[in-house]
Design an enzyme around this catalytic site. Sequence first.
Site, PDB file in Angstrom:
ATOM      1  N   SER A 117     144.027   6.801   2.849  1.00 52.66           N
ATOM      2  CA  SER A 117     142.630   7.180   3.048  1.00 52.66           C
ATOM      3  C   SER A 117     142.118   6.725   4.403  1.00 52.66           C
ATOM      4  CB  SER A 117     141.750   6.506   1.991  1.00 52.66           C
ATOM      5  OG  SER A 117     142.118   6.902   0.709  1.00 52.66           O
ATOM      6  N   HIS A 138     146.496  13.936   3.721  1.00 53.28           N
ATOM      7  CA  HIS A 138     145.455  13.293   2.915  1.00 53.28           C
ATOM      8  C   HIS A 138     144.864  14.287   1.924  1.00 53.28           C
ATOM      9  CE1 HIS A 138     141.387  10.995   2.761  1.00 53.28           C
ATOM     10  NE2 HIS A 138     142.207  10.582   1.823  1.00 53.28           N
ATOM     11  N   GLU A 150     143.766  16.915   4.632  1.00 49.37           N
ATOM     12  CA  GLU A 150     143.694  16.587   6.063  1.00 49.37           C
ATOM     13  C   GLU A 150     145.125  16.319   6.547  1.00 49.37           C
ATOM     14  OE1 GLU A 150     139.309  14.455   6.344  1.00 49.37           O
ATOM     15  OE2 GLU A 150     141.012  13.212   5.809  1.00 49.37           O
ATOM     16  N   ASN A 188     136.441  10.722   5.088  1.00 48.67           N
ATOM     17  CA  ASN A 188     136.079   9.337   4.763  1.00 48.67           C
ATOM     18  C   ASN A 188     135.215   8.675   5.835  1.00 48.67           C
ATOM     19  OD1 ASN A 188     137.130   9.299   2.252  1.00 48.67           O
ATOM     20  ND2 ASN A 188     139.115   8.477   2.857  1.00 48.67           N
TER      21      ASN A 188
END
Length: 283
Positions: A117, A138, A150, A188
């Site tokens: 993450s 991701h 991602e 994130n």
Amino acid sequence: MKKVGVIGCGLMGSGIAQMSALNGYTTVVVEVNEEILKKGLASIQDWLEKGKKRGKVTDEQIEAVRKNLSSSTQVNAVKDCDIVIEAVTENTELKKKVFKQLSDLVRDDAILATNTSSISVTELATVVKNPERMVGMHFFNPVPIMKLVEIIRGLATTDAVMAASREFALSLGKEPITCPDTPAFVVNKLLIPYLLDAVRMVQDGIATPEDVDKAMVHGCGYPMGPITLLDYVGLDTTLHAADVMYAEFREPKYASPVLLRRMVQAGRWGRKSGRGFYSYEKR
Ligand code: CAA
Ligand code: NAD
């Protein structure tokens, strides 16, 4: 790509393994012990059964997962994979240990991907023999529903590895975007400060967890309030991501509120531990 390895069968690894097997890849998922592995495999089964009842999962898809998915507690099981996706606990040293093992084990041209993450792909690649085949992939939680992946380019990642990872994500029915190796990438970087602010509101007595959630669901139309989402994502994962971001940027918005750290110390990690801001213990 024909054979896919997934390391870790927790929240994310189970979802990634499920989607890989369901889309026709021979898939092997690895966990640390039989007990945790059993729990992860049971969550896949549960998801498929619930999906079937909703008319969202077909018998053919369930059969594809049964046929294509195998599991092991030995990392050797992934040695002939074309791509291995690491989805172990968000901890830099643990991930480096895993990639060191994988680097010695798999073919030189196999892709090594991390589902981290927040941790730098370039940093994880320092323990890999040929870092140009290392990439970030991701996925988002819950993996079977969330479309985004991602694709993160480490400093050494080649164009060919980026393209192959993107193709692989597309073949799982996902919507890939590419990101540079900047802490926490795109989602994130926006999401973690929002979640930390929600905890600060609770910590400072501005609103109860229930009211913070209600505010964002009914005021902004979010599918889940931030406190429910924290419990869903895992407080431990969120704290580690925040710590990585704070260490890189030194900006107050990434500093964890004391309450989040205390809850993680107390083992209140959210749904996965039975208790976070809310309780999930079976009565
Ligand atoms: N099998 C197949 N499909 C299923 C299913 C199953 N077992 N369970 C649910 N679905 C489908 C439903 O049929 C429905 O599909 P349609 O929209 O086509 O009808 C869809 O999934 C949503 O299901 P529900 O309506 O029953 O569920 P919900 O409304 O309670 O939504 C949720 C659940 C999708 C999780 C929603 O609450 C949500 O989007 N929450 C936010 C999740 C989020 O933000 N995730 C990202 C977290 S951050 C992250 O992952 C990155 C990180 O590094 C921490
Ligand atoms: P989790 O705690 O649910 O699962 C991690 C699993 O890794 C555990 O089951 C653990 O036993 C296993 N594990 C630890 N060491 C291992 C090893 N050496 N070999 C095999 N398995 C090992 O965590 P999670 O939420 O699935 O997160 C996994 C990764 O995915 C983390 O890097 C996290 O940041 C990332 N991620 C999490 C989310 C989320 O919403 N939770 C979303 C996207 C990405």
